[in-house]
Design an enzyme around this catalytic site. Sequence first.
Site, short mmCIF file in Angstrom:
data_model
loop_
_atom_site.label_atom_id
_atom_site.label_comp_id
_atom_site.label_asym_id
_atom_site.label_seq_id
_atom_site.Cartn_x
_atom_site.Cartn_y
_atom_site.Cartn_z
N ASP A 135 0.76 -1.25 0.00
CA ASP A 135 0.00 0.00 0.00
C ASP A 135 0.79 1.30 0.00
O ASP A 135 0.60 2.14 -0.84
CB ASP A 135 -0.97 0.02 1.17
CG ASP A 135 -2.02 -1.06 1.02
OD1 ASP A 135 -1.80 -2.00 0.24
OD2 ASP A 135 -3.07 -0.94 1.66
N GLU B 86 1.65 -9.58 11.18
CA GLU B 86 1.39 -9.04 9.83
C GLU B 86 2.72 -8.70 9.15
O GLU B 86 2.91 -8.97 7.97
CB GLU B 86 0.52 -7.78 10.00
CG GLU B 86 0.04 -7.18 8.70
CD GLU B 86 -0.80 -5.91 8.94
OE1 GLU B 86 -0.90 -5.48 10.12
OE2 GLU B 86 -1.34 -5.37 7.97
C1 2M8 Z 1 -3.31 -3.77 3.74
O1 2M8 Z 1 -4.20 -2.97 3.00
C2 2M8 Z 1 -5.43 -2.44 3.55
C3 2M8 Z 1 -6.19 -1.73 2.43
O2 2M8 Z 1 -6.53 -2.63 1.44
C4 2M8 Z 1 -5.21 -1.43 4.65
O3 2M8 Z 1 -4.11 -0.95 4.82
O4 2M8 Z 1 -6.19 -1.12 5.33
C5 2M8 Z 1 -2.21 -4.28 2.78
O5 2M8 Z 1 -1.13 -4.84 3.48
C6 2M8 Z 1 -2.78 -5.27 1.76
O6 2M8 Z 1 -1.76 -5.89 1.00
C7 2M8 Z 1 -3.59 -6.36 2.45
O7 2M8 Z 1 -4.25 -7.11 1.45
C8 2M8 Z 1 -4.62 -5.78 3.44
C9 2M8 Z 1 -5.29 -6.86 4.27
O8 2M8 Z 1 -4.34 -7.74 4.80
O9 2M8 Z 1 -3.98 -4.87 4.32
#
Ligand code: 2M8
Length: 448
Positions: free
Chosen positions: A175, A410
């Site tokens: 992101d 994570e």
């Molecule tokens: C993160 O992205 C989300 C938005 O989609 C967020 O930051 O709220 C990223 O690490 C993404 O790669 C991942 O798919 C998601 C959920 O794990 O989190």
Amino acid sequence: MSAELWNSAVRVLDKNWAGDHMVPSRRLYPHQWSWDAAFIAVGLCYVNPSRAWRDLRSLFEAQWPDGRVPHIVFDPHTAEGDYFPGPVFWDVPAYGGRRPRGSTALVQPPLHAVAAWEVYRRAMSHGAAAVREAHAALEWLYPRLVAQQDYLTGHRDAGGAGLASIVHPWESGLDNSPAWDAAMSAVPADLTLLQKYHRRDLDVADAAHRPTDVDYARYLGLVLSYRDGGYADAHLARDHDFVVECPNFNAILGAAEIALAQIAGVLGADPQVHRARAQRITTAIVDRLYDARSRTFRVLDVRTGAHSPARCISGLVPLILPDLPAYYADDIMTEARSARFGLPQQTDLPAPSYDRTAADFDTLRYWRGPVWINVNWLLRRGMLQHGYRDEAEDLRTAMVRLVHRSGEYEYFHPMTGEGIGEPAFSWTAALSLDLLADRSIPAYARAA
Ligand code: 2M8
């Protein structure tokens, strides 16, 4: 060590199962995410193949009529206030018999064909009923996976060379990677949006780990402008403020065609069309995303024609393409082994998400330095594809050691290995199962 990690990873996946889909984590990500589902399926299939198929199916049931697979499928049982930006902000209309506001309108890297093939090839060890289940699941998924590829190489071919453009950093999965900084600097940052909307991520996560307010204002602005245009993809390069081609996203797009060739073979469809597409994607990645001066793969800003100056882990992922000529694979390995990404003497950690030697390397802010298991899993897969077996094994053991020591976080501090972000994170748990179980050279290593 293996049994302990195996058991705790299985417990994480049990805890995060929400009936018909897996959440990435209970607190910060209480819906279903697209590329998470693919990584999760790769590991979940060792212990519960039916759930792996169910998760992929739930995601593809939310596929749009134009073929796009949404990056989040919203769980109707989760309250609006539990995630931002949620269903109301996206305001997606009803489609294909589904209720309105059921998903976002963005995509994520299309790793699902790769995942489906992995789950299928593991079915054998679960007996005849699992093989029948896997075959039926592939039959259901195959046309949908093809439609996903068609959307990405059709509607999203803003650059006109057969690659997919992404229209928002959230589509990359990486992101707030520094790879977007150059292109994002031209996107207006309307900070009043943060008075109007509340950032829920800061309620549950440390602000030092999350994107800055300026970046977040740009993220929201990009969604609003895509939304105002009805989430249509016509004239993206002209009308949208952020249009880039990412080596990670497009390498996965190419790997998906290789997996589709395998799936087509099992289903009696034509594998050749997919092999030809994979070859075309690999050629376009080399032509457009390889920077000959630095000998690295870079993000391309479709609007300006400029490569991003940032050296990010996304530039290593084209190694997963079996057709990538050895010359480029060697360059990727040189970069991977260098002080920028390599295992420095003082640590025994997997590769960080960003160049360790860069002045703005950030050990805490997510995707701007920390170690992530999913992209390292892709890198290891690429090493195996291209015969770098010793490095692949070192990387596998570094990942397993890290998760065993710190837990299924994570992401991880790139100097100390301390777990950061969400604990009990699904793809870290699932990929740990795969890393513990799979020491083989993948059977898909070369397209025949
Ligand atoms: C993160 O992205 C989300 C938005 O989609 C967020 O930051 O709220 C990223 O690490 C993404 O790669 C991942 O798919 C998601 C959920 O794990 O989190």
